[in-house]
Design a protein around this motif. Structure first.
Motif, PDB file in Angstrom:
ATOM      1  N   LYS A  65       0.824  -1.214   0.000  1.00 19.93           N
ATOM      2  CA  LYS A  65       0.000   0.000   0.000  1.00 19.93           C
ATOM      3  C   LYS A  65       0.859   1.266   0.000  1.00 19.93           C
ATOM      4  N   LYS A  66       2.180   1.068   0.012  1.00 20.44           N
ATOM      5  CA  LYS A  66       3.150   2.172   0.009  1.00 20.44           C
ATOM      6  C   LYS A  66       3.038   3.041   1.275  1.00 20.44           C
ATOM      7  N   VAL A  78       8.168   4.457   8.102  1.00 21.22           N
ATOM      8  CA  VAL A  78       6.934   4.998   7.527  1.00 21.22           C
ATOM      9  C   VAL A  78       7.305   5.772   6.275  1.00 21.22           C
ATOM     10  N   ALA A  79       6.583   5.491   5.189  1.00 19.91           N
ATOM     11  CA  ALA A  79       6.940   6.068   3.884  1.00 19.91           C
ATOM     12  C   ALA A  79       6.537   7.528   3.772  1.00 19.91           C
ATOM     13  N   ASP A  80       7.283   8.243   2.946  1.00 18.48           N
ATOM     14  CA  ASP A  80       6.911   9.604   2.579  1.00 18.48           C
ATOM     15  C   ASP A  80       5.781   9.550   1.559  1.00 18.48           C
ATOM     16  N   THR A  81       5.120  10.700   1.344  1.00 11.78           N
ATOM     17  CA  THR A  81       4.139  10.791   0.269  1.00 11.78           C
ATOM     18  C   THR A  81       4.841  10.515  -1.044  1.00 11.78           C
ATOM     19  N   PRO A  82       4.268   9.658  -1.898  1.00  9.89           N
ATOM     20  CA  PRO A  82       4.916   9.393  -3.183  1.00  9.89           C
ATOM     21  C   PRO A  82       5.223  10.678  -3.931  1.00  9.89           C
ATOM     22  N   TYR A  83       6.339  10.686  -4.657  1.00  6.44           N
ATOM     23  CA  TYR A  83       6.787  11.905  -5.325  1.00  6.44           C
ATOM     24  C   TYR A  83       5.732  12.477  -6.253  1.00  6.44           C
ATOM     25  N   THR A  84       5.091  11.607  -7.023  1.00  4.58           N
ATOM     26  CA  THR A  84       4.105  12.116  -7.976  1.00  4.58           C
ATOM     27  C   THR A  84       2.943  12.777  -7.260  1.00  4.58           C
ATOM     28  N   ALA A  85       2.517  12.215  -6.128  1.00  2.00           N
ATOM     29  CA  ALA A  85       1.433  12.811  -5.371  1.00  2.00           C
ATOM     30  C   ALA A  85       1.861  14.128  -4.741  1.00  2.00           C
ATOM     31  N   ALA A  86       3.100  14.155  -4.190  1.00  2.00           N
ATOM     32  CA  ALA A  86       3.591  15.380  -3.579  1.00  2.00           C
ATOM     33  C   ALA A  86       3.710  16.494  -4.610  1.00  2.00           C
ATOM     34  N   GLU A  87       4.140  16.148  -5.807  1.00  2.00           N
ATOM     35  CA  GLU A  87       4.268  17.134  -6.870  1.00  2.00           C
ATOM     36  C   GLU A  87       2.904  17.719  -7.222  1.00  2.00           C
ATOM     37  N   SER A 103     -15.815  22.316  -2.860  1.00  2.00           N
ATOM     38  CA  SER A 103     -16.944  21.417  -2.613  1.00  2.00           C
ATOM     39  C   SER A 103     -17.309  20.658  -3.884  1.00  2.00           C
ATOM     40  N   GLU A 104     -17.259  21.358  -5.016  1.00  2.00           N
ATOM     41  CA  GLU A 104     -17.533  20.688  -6.289  1.00  2.00           C
ATOM     42  C   GLU A 104     -16.509  19.588  -6.550  1.00  2.00           C
ATOM     43  N   LEU A 105     -15.248  19.876  -6.230  1.00  2.00           N
ATOM     44  CA  LEU A 105     -14.207  18.869  -6.412  1.00  2.00           C
ATOM     45  C   LEU A 105     -14.468  17.661  -5.520  1.00  2.00           C
ATOM     46  N   ARG A 106     -14.880  17.940  -4.283  1.00  2.00           N
ATOM     47  CA  ARG A 106     -15.169  16.839  -3.357  1.00  2.00           C
ATOM     48  C   ARG A 106     -16.315  15.976  -3.887  1.00  2.00           C
ATOM     49  N   ASP A 107     -17.319  16.624  -4.453  1.00  2.00           N
ATOM     50  CA  ASP A 107     -18.440  15.871  -5.030  1.00  2.00           C
ATOM     51  C   ASP A 107     -17.981  14.973  -6.176  1.00  2.00           C
ATOM     52  N   LEU A 108     -16.988  15.429  -6.918  1.00  2.00           N
ATOM     53  CA  LEU A 108     -16.473  14.633  -8.031  1.00  2.00           C
ATOM     54  C   LEU A 108     -15.569  13.499  -7.562  1.00  2.00           C
ATOM     55  N   VAL A 109     -14.747  13.787  -6.564  1.00  2.00           N
ATOM     56  CA  VAL A 109     -13.701  12.838  -6.163  1.00  2.00           C
ATOM     57  C   VAL A 109     -14.194  11.780  -5.182  1.00  2.00           C
ATOM     58  N   ALA A 160      -8.974   2.697  -1.330  1.00  5.50           N
ATOM     59  CA  ALA A 160      -9.097   2.730  -2.794  1.00  5.50           C
ATOM     60  C   ALA A 160      -7.784   2.357  -3.473  1.00  5.50           C
ATOM     61  N   GLN A 161      -6.694   2.271  -2.710  1.00  8.00           N
ATOM     62  CA  GLN A 161      -5.395   1.797  -3.194  1.00  8.00           C
ATOM     63  C   GLN A 161      -4.830   2.642  -4.330  1.00  8.00           C
ATOM     64  N   ASN A 162      -5.002   3.973  -4.232  1.00  5.27           N
ATOM     65  CA  ASN A 162      -4.451   4.875  -5.239  1.00  5.27           C
ATOM     66  C   ASN A 162      -3.867   6.087  -4.523  1.00  5.27           C
ATOM     67  N   PRO A 163      -2.536   6.236  -4.503  1.00  6.94           N
ATOM     68  CA  PRO A 163      -1.918   7.321  -3.733  1.00  6.94           C
ATOM     69  C   PRO A 163      -2.293   8.717  -4.215  1.00  6.94           C
ATOM     70  N   LEU A 164      -2.609   8.867  -5.488  1.00  9.74           N
ATOM     71  CA  LEU A 164      -3.015  10.184  -5.970  1.00  9.74           C
ATOM     72  C   LEU A 164      -4.390  10.566  -5.426  1.00  9.74           C
ATOM     73  N   LEU A 165      -5.270   9.590  -5.300  1.00 13.66           N
ATOM     74  CA  LEU A 165      -6.574   9.866  -4.711  1.00 13.66           C
ATOM     75  C   LEU A 165      -6.430  10.193  -3.227  1.00 13.66           C
ATOM     76  N   VAL A 166      -5.459   9.581  -2.568  1.00 20.49           N
ATOM     77  CA  VAL A 166      -5.195   9.914  -1.169  1.00 20.49           C
ATOM     78  C   VAL A 166      -4.794  11.380  -1.061  1.00 20.49           C
ATOM     79  N   THR A 167      -3.945  11.832  -1.967  1.00 22.61           N
ATOM     80  CA  THR A 167      -3.510  13.221  -1.956  1.00 22.61           C
ATOM     81  C   THR A 167      -4.668  14.168  -2.248  1.00 22.61           C
ATOM     82  N   LEU A 168      -5.489  13.827  -3.228  1.00 18.48           N
ATOM     83  CA  LEU A 168      -6.661  14.653  -3.533  1.00 18.48           C
ATOM     84  C   LEU A 168      -7.591  14.743  -2.333  1.00 18.48           C
TER      85      LEU A 168
END
Length: 233
Positions: A65-66, A78-87, A103-109, A160-168
């Motif tokens: 799960k990184k 403990v891992a750092d935030t993945p580089y792509t997500a941090a960027e 709020s609109e973004l939250r509704d989408l994500v 959800a097993q997606n680090p970019l979604l975690v960042t969002l």
């Protein structure tokens, strides 16, 4: 410095899943931070009163799960935030986002996160979500209720097993913090929020992606209405 790991509360589940859920919860809540070194596996297994094989399975899951990094001769950290997500976070954080846009973004994500979490959640994810819900009750203060709300959504994003979604999810949490604060001011608001979380969890536990997304959409609508009502007072 090696991190201190709180005791494990045992239930009638897979031992490795319980350990993974326990450690994941500590990471998501911030009790274990990026760069913290975990105790050696032999010591950690002894402290938690589990076998080393169960611990290894849990550590492998956290690594997949990184959430942690394991290196020969250096142990686990403990891992750092993945580089792509941090960027991505850095580039968007510089832009001033209005609350309505956030709020609109939250509704989408978030409905998509709930959908994927239902499809991808493993036993340790469900245990972590159960743990948060188990700490929610009518006696929670507004601040504690808000903290558990944020923790629930963060754990859902990890499921959800997606680090970019975690960042969002992390970014939208910050952008909508004022709205969340309003919705947790009253006992009714805190109860509505908890009921929404329970419905989302039930769908995720059934691995019903469509129902999880619908439950999340309903939850966000209710929270938004509560916030608007409370904000007008």
């Amino acid at each position: 410095m090696t991190a201190s790991i709180p005791p494990l509360s045992r239930r009638a589940r897979s031992v490795s899943a319980e350990v993974a859920a326990h450690l994941e919860g500590l990471i998501i809540s911030g009790e274990l931070r990026a760069g913290d070194r975990l105790p050696p596996e032999r010591e950690l297994a002894a402290n938690m009163n589990i076998s080393r094989s169960s611990l290894r399975q849990a550590m492998f899951e956290l690594e997949s799960k990184k959430l942690i990094e394991r290196r020969q001769g250096r142990g686990s950290t403990v891992a750092d935030t993945p580089y792509t997500a941090a960027e991505l976070a850095g580039s968007l954080a510089e832009t001033e986002i209005e609350l309505g846009h956030a709020s609109e973004l939250r509704d989408l994500v978030e409905p998509r996160i709930a959908h994927l979490a239902a499809l991808r959640a493993v036993e340790s994810n469900l245990l972590s979500l159960e743990n948060v819900l188990g700490r929610c009750h009518d006696g929670n203060s507004a601040d504690e209720s808000l903290r558990l709300d944020i923790e629930f959504h963060a754990l859902l994003a990890h499921a959800a097993q997606n680090p970019l979604l975690v960042t969002l999810c992390t970014m939208t949490t910050e952008w909508t913090r004022r709205t969340r604060t309003l919705s947790h001011r009253t006992k009714r608001g805190r109860r509505v929020s908890l009921d929404g979380h329970r419905q989302i969890y039930e769908a995720v536990a059934r691995h019903d992606g469509a129902s999880a997304a619908v439950a999340m959409e309903q939850h966000l609508r209710e929270v938004r209405e509560l916030s608007l009502h409370t904000g007008r007072r």
